[in-house]
Design a protein around this motif. Structure first.
Motif, PDB file in Angstrom:
ATOM      1  N   LEU A   1       0.822  -1.210   0.000  1.00  0.00           N
ATOM      2  CA  LEU A   1       0.000   0.000   0.000  1.00  0.00           C
ATOM      3  C   LEU A   1       0.858   1.263   0.000  1.00  0.00           C
ATOM      4  CD1 LEU A   1      -2.915  -0.893   2.450  1.00  0.00           C
ATOM      5  CD2 LEU A   1      -2.919  -0.943  -0.049  1.00  0.00           C
ATOM      6  N   VAL A   2       1.963   1.243   0.737  1.00  0.00           N
ATOM      7  CA  VAL A   2       2.861   2.400   0.748  1.00  0.00           C
ATOM      8  C   VAL A   2       3.425   2.644  -0.660  1.00  0.00           C
ATOM      9  CG1 VAL A   2       5.107   3.234   1.565  1.00  0.00           C
ATOM     10  CG2 VAL A   2       3.457   2.297   3.189  1.00  0.00           C
TER      11      VAL A   2
ATOM     12  N   ALA B   1     -10.149  -1.452   1.748  1.00  0.00           N
ATOM     13  CA  ALA B   1     -11.313  -0.605   1.483  1.00  0.00           C
ATOM     14  C   ALA B   1     -11.057   0.817   1.968  1.00  0.00           C
ATOM     15  CB  ALA B   1     -12.554  -1.184   2.161  1.00  0.00           C
ATOM     16  N   SER B   2     -10.439   0.944   3.122  1.00  0.00           N
ATOM     17  CA  SER B   2     -10.090   2.260   3.648  1.00  0.00           C
ATOM     18  C   SER B   2      -9.086   2.961   2.737  1.00  0.00           C
ATOM     19  CB  SER B   2      -9.517   2.108   5.057  1.00  0.00           C
ATOM     20  OG  SER B   2      -9.091   3.338   5.555  1.00  0.00           O
ATOM     21  N   PHE B   3      -8.073   2.224   2.294  1.00  0.00           N
ATOM     22  CA  PHE B   3      -7.071   2.778   1.377  1.00  0.00           C
ATOM     23  C   PHE B   3      -7.735   3.250   0.084  1.00  0.00           C
ATOM     24  CE2 PHE B   3      -4.356   1.990  -2.322  1.00  0.00           C
ATOM     25  CZ  PHE B   3      -3.280   2.813  -2.039  1.00  0.00           C
TER      26      PHE B   3
ATOM     27  N   VAL C   1      -4.616  -3.279  -5.314  1.00  0.00           N
ATOM     28  CA  VAL C   1      -5.132  -3.915  -4.095  1.00  0.00           C
ATOM     29  C   VAL C   1      -5.518  -5.368  -4.382  1.00  0.00           C
ATOM     30  CG1 VAL C   1      -7.118  -3.891  -2.532  1.00  0.00           C
ATOM     31  CG2 VAL C   1      -5.830  -1.809  -2.914  1.00  0.00           C
ATOM     32  N   LEU C   2      -6.165  -5.601  -5.516  1.00  0.00           N
ATOM     33  CA  LEU C   2      -6.527  -6.980  -5.876  1.00  0.00           C
ATOM     34  C   LEU C   2      -5.274  -7.851  -6.027  1.00  0.00           C
ATOM     35  CD1 LEU C   2      -9.415  -6.378  -8.431  1.00  0.00           C
ATOM     36  CD2 LEU C   2      -9.597  -7.431  -6.170  1.00  0.00           C
ATOM     37  N   ALA C   3      -4.252  -7.310  -6.674  1.00  0.00           N
ATOM     38  CA  ALA C   3      -3.001  -8.059  -6.839  1.00  0.00           C
ATOM     39  C   ALA C   3      -2.369  -8.370  -5.478  1.00  0.00           C
ATOM     40  CB  ALA C   3      -2.027  -7.282  -7.718  1.00  0.00           C
TER      41      ALA C   3
ATOM     42  N   GLU D   1      -7.809   7.019  -1.432  1.00  0.00           N
ATOM     43  CA  GLU D   1      -7.281   7.320  -2.766  1.00  0.00           C
ATOM     44  C   GLU D   1      -8.366   7.941  -3.647  1.00  0.00           C
ATOM     45  OE1 GLU D   1      -4.020   7.161  -3.667  1.00  0.00           O
ATOM     46  OE2 GLU D   1      -3.748   6.641  -1.561  1.00  0.00           O
ATOM     47  N   MET D   2      -9.587   7.480  -3.530  1.00  0.00           N
ATOM     48  CA  MET D   2     -10.669   8.059  -4.315  1.00  0.00           C
ATOM     49  C   MET D   2     -10.919   9.505  -3.886  1.00  0.00           C
ATOM     50  SD  MET D   2     -13.375   4.942  -4.721  1.00  0.00           S
ATOM     51  CE  MET D   2     -14.521   5.873  -5.698  1.00  0.00           C
TER      52      MET D   2
END
Length: 148
Positions: A30-31, A135-137, A56-58, A141-142
């Motif tokens: 994530l970072v 989900a929070s990430f 995220v899926l990967a 980002e959105m």
């Protein structure tokens, strides 16, 4: 209950190490993804969200494979348990079991038997936490890239 303490301790130890590894992979992933998305061109704002979703899926697929591989390796050790209906358990069976556990879907077509249940249950808890983290990430980002 489970008289083979060597197998029980092995399962607990490998579970702790696997959870630590997967959590570290998720954090670092994530970072890196956040930094990479931030450096992309400004005109790609909406596309950045899509890249974040695929990233995220990967990450989750990699984490499922880590859990699945460690489960499969544990099943090779005597007295750690088995997967009901599958003998001997194949790598893809263990990865599939990890996927349905990680996502908390739990179809029930493959069932862990014996001490390995501890690891599979912990996989579900870890998956739930990491999916919520993703989900929070994604939301953050959105917020950053979706709108002006």
């Amino acid at each position: 209950m489970y008289p083979h303490w060597d197998a029980n301790l092995l399962i607990v130890g490998v579970t702790v190490l696997t959870v630590a590894l997967v959590t570290l992979v998720h954090y670092e992933g994530l970072v890196l993804m956040s930094r990479w998305l931030y450096r992309r061109k400004e005109g790609e704002r909406r596309r950045k969200v899509l890249y974040g979703i695929f990233g995220v899926l990967a990450l989750h697929v990699v984490e499922i494979w880590i859990f699945g591989t460690s489960t499969w390796l544990l099943l090779m050790y005597p007295n750690t348990g088995t997967i009901a209906g599958v003998h001997p358990p194949h790598l893809f069976d263990a990865v599939y079991l990890s996927a349905v556990s990680f996502t908390t879907v739990g179809f029930g077509d493959l069932t862990p038997v014996g001490p390995i249940r501890f690891k599979v249950g912990t996989t579900a808890l870890t998956g739930f936490v990491l999916i919520a983290w993703s989900a929070s990430f994604t939301y953050l980002e959105m917020e950053r890239f979706w709108r002006r």
